[in-house]
Design a protein around this motif. Structure first.
Motif, PDB file in Angstrom:
ATOM      1  N   LEU A 169       0.843  -1.187   0.000  1.00 33.70           N
ATOM      2  CA  LEU A 169       0.000   0.000   0.000  1.00 33.70           C
ATOM      3  C   LEU A 169       0.888   1.250   0.000  1.00 33.70           C
ATOM      4  CD1 LEU A 169      -2.692  -1.001   2.680  1.00 33.70           C
ATOM      5  CD2 LEU A 169      -2.843  -1.276   0.195  1.00 33.70           C
ATOM      6  N   VAL A 170       0.292   2.365  -0.442  1.00 31.59           N
ATOM      7  CA  VAL A 170       1.003   3.640  -0.458  1.00 31.59           C
ATOM      8  C   VAL A 170      -0.003   4.750  -0.157  1.00 31.59           C
ATOM      9  CG1 VAL A 170       0.667   4.010  -2.945  1.00 31.59           C
ATOM     10  CG2 VAL A 170       2.635   5.056  -1.778  1.00 31.59           C
ATOM     11  N   SER A 171       0.458   5.806   0.451  1.00 33.70           N
ATOM     12  CA  SER A 171      -0.419   6.907   0.851  1.00 33.70           C
ATOM     13  C   SER A 171       0.111   8.213   0.272  1.00 33.70           C
ATOM     14  CB  SER A 171      -0.490   7.010   2.373  1.00 33.70           C
ATOM     15  OG  SER A 171      -1.186   8.162   2.776  1.00 33.70           O
ATOM     16  N   ASP A 172      -0.845   9.111  -0.068  1.00 31.95           N
ATOM     17  CA  ASP A 172      -0.487  10.454  -0.523  1.00 31.95           C
ATOM     18  C   ASP A 172      -0.938  11.502   0.482  1.00 31.95           C
ATOM     19  OD1 ASP A 172      -3.170  10.262  -0.842  1.00 31.95           O
ATOM     20  OD2 ASP A 172      -3.244  10.944  -2.912  1.00 31.95           O
ATOM     21  N   LEU A 214      -3.613   1.024  -3.420  1.00 30.79           N
ATOM     22  CA  LEU A 214      -2.797  -0.132  -3.743  1.00 30.79           C
ATOM     23  C   LEU A 214      -1.644   0.313  -4.621  1.00 30.79           C
ATOM     24  CD1 LEU A 214      -5.547  -2.813  -4.555  1.00 30.79           C
ATOM     25  CD2 LEU A 214      -4.039  -2.801  -2.580  1.00 30.79           C
ATOM     26  N   LYS A 215      -0.457  -0.087  -4.277  1.00 31.97           N
ATOM     27  CA  LYS A 215       0.690   0.289  -5.093  1.00 31.97           C
ATOM     28  C   LYS A 215       0.622  -0.376  -6.452  1.00 31.97           C
ATOM     29  CE  LYS A 215       5.711   0.568  -5.048  1.00 31.97           C
ATOM     30  NZ  LYS A 215       6.961   0.295  -4.309  1.00 31.97           N
ATOM     31  N   ASN A 216       0.138  -1.625  -6.482  1.00 35.33           N
ATOM     32  CA  ASN A 216      -0.025  -2.345  -7.742  1.00 35.33           C
ATOM     33  C   ASN A 216      -1.466  -2.805  -7.809  1.00 35.33           C
ATOM     34  OD1 ASN A 216       0.207  -3.782 -10.107  1.00 35.33           O
ATOM     35  ND2 ASN A 216       1.571  -5.364  -9.268  1.00 35.33           N
ATOM     36  N   SER A 217      -2.266  -2.087  -8.572  1.00 36.80           N
ATOM     37  CA  SER A 217      -3.700  -2.398  -8.615  1.00 36.80           C
ATOM     38  C   SER A 217      -3.990  -3.725  -9.296  1.00 36.80           C
ATOM     39  CB  SER A 217      -4.449  -1.267  -9.335  1.00 36.80           C
ATOM     40  OG  SER A 217      -3.948  -1.125 -10.666  1.00 36.80           O
ATOM     41  N   GLU A 218      -3.070  -4.239 -10.059  1.00 34.98           N
ATOM     42  CA  GLU A 218      -3.272  -5.509 -10.756  1.00 34.98           C
ATOM     43  C   GLU A 218      -2.570  -6.669 -10.048  1.00 34.98           C
ATOM     44  OE1 GLU A 218      -1.994  -5.042 -14.753  1.00 34.98           O
ATOM     45  OE2 GLU A 218      -3.541  -3.545 -15.254  1.00 34.98           O
ATOM     46  N   GLY A 219      -2.094  -6.442  -8.861  1.00 35.52           N
ATOM     47  CA  GLY A 219      -1.412  -7.505  -8.133  1.00 35.52           C
ATOM     48  C   GLY A 219      -2.377  -8.555  -7.601  1.00 35.52           C
ATOM     49  N   THR A 278       5.944   2.914   0.896  1.00 38.15           N
ATOM     50  CA  THR A 278       5.190   1.664   0.755  1.00 38.15           C
ATOM     51  C   THR A 278       5.178   0.919   2.082  1.00 38.15           C
ATOM     52  OG1 THR A 278       5.860   1.516  -1.562  1.00 38.15           O
ATOM     53  CG2 THR A 278       5.004  -0.490  -0.522  1.00 38.15           C
ATOM     54  N   PHE A 279       4.031   0.403   2.430  1.00 36.44           N
ATOM     55  CA  PHE A 279       3.885  -0.418   3.644  1.00 36.44           C
ATOM     56  C   PHE A 279       2.934  -1.565   3.349  1.00 36.44           C
ATOM     57  CE2 PHE A 279       0.653   2.828   3.716  1.00 36.44           C
ATOM     58  CZ  PHE A 279      -0.476   2.215   4.220  1.00 36.44           C
TER      59      PHE A 279
END
Length: 245
Positions: free
Chosen positions: A72-75, A81-86, A162-163
């Motif tokens: 995950l990643v935050s703005d 989701l860092k990789n939406s297709e993961g 990323t966490f």
């Protein structure tokens, strides 16, 4: 002179019809061993359920170590989701199910080797222990995994860092039943293939079949039997003409 008779008021020794002493009762033969065997099976089933429940802690630790993480990643305004297709989320469920199936295979094999005769209490203990072990593994994985407070974790790591997302199960029903179902199927198959067999019943002579010890009709005099004078007579069979003098 005849021997004196026993007085009527004194019972004869070793009289089978004599009443048993007060306070005693007859125990049917075979009932006590069957009760002991049933209690032993219940104890063994309870021990198996407890051991498999404790083994669920090992399953939870393995799931925690082997399950893929969801990045995950935050703005600072939202978490994405860092990789939406993961496929990491599906991978976590698949890892738990595969580990549970392996634990079901190992536990069923161990129980079968411990007691080849099987029994309903053992199967119940195997299924109940697998279910409780799966619940314990689920709790350990989610408790010791990444925190479930995603917002607080995102603020802690900062913007753009990323966490890992919390470790979760989406197909909870399939994951919880994988271990007990696999254990019962494997145990049933092992018992059917390698379990002890009951001895074959010995059948007697079928009804209507000729007896081997009975004389056949082709033997002379078999249809008539011994003569009227009996076995100790002159041996003439019925139906034979007497010899003329």
């Amino acid at each position: 002179m005849t021997a004196p008779l026993t007085p009527p008021h004194q019972p004869q020794p070793h009289d089978p019809w004599q009443d048993p002493p007060s306070g005693s009762h007859a125990v049917p033969g075979g009932e006590q061993p069957e009760t002991d065997d049933r209690r032993a099976e219940l104890r063994q089933g309870a021990v198996i359920a407890v051991l498999l429940t404790v083994a669920g802690a090992v399953l939870g630790l393995l799931w925690l170590l082997l399950a893929p993480r969801v990045p995950l990643v935050s703005d600072e305004t939202a978490v994405f989701l860092k990789n939406s297709e993961g496929e990491q989320a599906i991978g976590a469920d698949g890892t738990f199910v595969l580990l549970a199936l392996a634990f079901g295979l190992v536990s069923a094999t161990a129980v079968f080797l411990y007691r080849r005769r099987g029994g309903i209490p053992l199967v119940v203990g195997l299924a109940l222990g697998g279910l409780l072990g799966s619940l314990l593994a689920w709790g350990i994985g989610t408790w010791f995994g990444p925190t479930s407070d995603v917002v607080a974790h995102a603020k802690e790591v900062g913007k753009g860092v990323t966490f890992d997302a919390p470790l979760e199960l989406h197909a909870v029903g399939a994951a919880m039943l994988a271990w007990p179902i696999a254990a019962m199927i494997v145990h049933l198959g092992l018992t059917a293939l390698f379990g002890p067999r009951d001895p074959e019943p010995e059948w007697g002579v079928p009804y209507g079949a000729p007896d081997a010890a009975a004389p056949s009709a082709s033997e002379p005099g078999a249809a008539f039997g011994p003569g009227p004078e009996g076995p100790a007579g002159n041996g003439k069979a019925r139906g034979e003409w007497p010899e003329r003098s």
